[in-house]
Motif scaffolding. Structure first.
Motif, PDB file in Angstrom:
ATOM      1  N   LYS A  88       0.855  -1.255   0.036  1.00  0.00           N
ATOM      2  CA  LYS A  88      -0.137   0.105   0.134  1.00  0.00           C
ATOM      3  C   LYS A  88       0.694   1.291   0.108  1.00  0.00           C
ATOM      4  N   HIS A  89       0.340   2.440  -0.585  1.00  0.00           N
ATOM      5  CA  HIS A  89       1.071   3.700  -0.500  1.00  0.00           C
ATOM      6  C   HIS A  89       1.138   4.122   1.046  1.00  0.00           C
ATOM      7  N   PRO A  90       2.439   4.549   1.277  1.00  0.00           N
ATOM      8  CA  PRO A  90       2.662   4.976   2.770  1.00  0.00           C
ATOM      9  C   PRO A  90       1.710   5.905   3.464  1.00  0.00           C
ATOM     10  N   ILE A  91       1.000   6.724   2.756  1.00  0.00           N
ATOM     11  CA  ILE A  91       0.025   7.472   3.448  1.00  0.00           C
ATOM     12  C   ILE A  91      -1.151   7.814   2.561  1.00  0.00           C
ATOM     13  N   ALA A  92      -2.234   8.051   3.086  1.00  0.00           N
ATOM     14  CA  ALA A  92      -3.502   8.186   2.493  1.00  0.00           C
ATOM     15  C   ALA A  92      -3.624   9.820   2.184  1.00  0.00           C
ATOM     16  N   PHE A  93      -4.417  10.148   0.994  1.00  0.00           N
ATOM     17  CA  PHE A  93      -4.732  11.209   0.470  1.00  0.00           C
ATOM     18  C   PHE A  93      -5.594  11.900   1.576  1.00  0.00           C
ATOM     19  N   LYS A  94      -5.226  13.161   1.960  1.00  0.00           N
ATOM     20  CA  LYS A  94      -5.933  13.550   3.256  1.00  0.00           C
ATOM     21  C   LYS A  94      -7.348  14.663   2.522  1.00  0.00           C
TER      22      LYS A  94
END
Ligand code: HEC
Length: 117
Positions: A88-94
């Motif tokens: 998974k991508h390290p962060i989720a779009f906020k």
């Protein structure tokens, strides 16, 4: 019972404030959203002159996206619903979906451009 009601009230309150911020957001372009979303902490887009802020030793250039995934895939990836190479991508779009879509469409479109030599 009360707990459930409170959760409902909080979720409702959050949704309303979320909708308000979405409404007050003026249409931004993909590059602005990208830069404002702190993506440059880990990414550069060399083809667009977008520089990384190099907070991490490893930066990933997004001039050319891996594989031939469509915008829907990348939107899922940035929400951590999709995996790329089993990760998974390290962060989720906020931000909200509308902004995510604009930004992803921009990334996909520049990725399709022939590399400048
Ligand atoms: C904490 C660091 C970090 C931040 C912040 C970050 N990313 Fe990433 N991103 C990564 C890493 C690391 C990878 C490579 C993951 C891999 O190859 O498994 C990646 C991969 C990607 C990819 C896939 C690139 C490819 O072709 O393989 C896209 C698209 C992407 N990020 C978009 C974004 C966007 C848009 C933002 C801002 C909302 C963002 N990233 C913020 C670390 C970050």
């Amino acid at each position: 019972m009360l707990g459930k009601f409170l959760t409902f009230a909080i979720v409702l309150g959050l949704s309303i404030s979320f909708m308000n911020t979405a409404n007050s957001t003026e249409a931004k372009d993909g590059k602005t959203i990208f830069e404002e979303s702190k993506c440059t902490t880990c990414h550069s887009i060399d083809s667009q002159g977008v520089e990384t802020r190099k907070k991490t030793p490893k930066t990933v250039d997004l001039s050319k996206l891996e594989g031939d995934h469509d915008a829907a895939f990348w939107m899922g990836y940035l929400k951590k619903d999709q995996t790329l190479n089993d990760k998974k991508h390290p962060i989720a779009f906020k931000g909200d979906d509308a902004e995510l879509e604009i930004m992803i469409n921009w990334l996909v479109s520049i990725s399709a451009e022939p590399a400048a030599e």
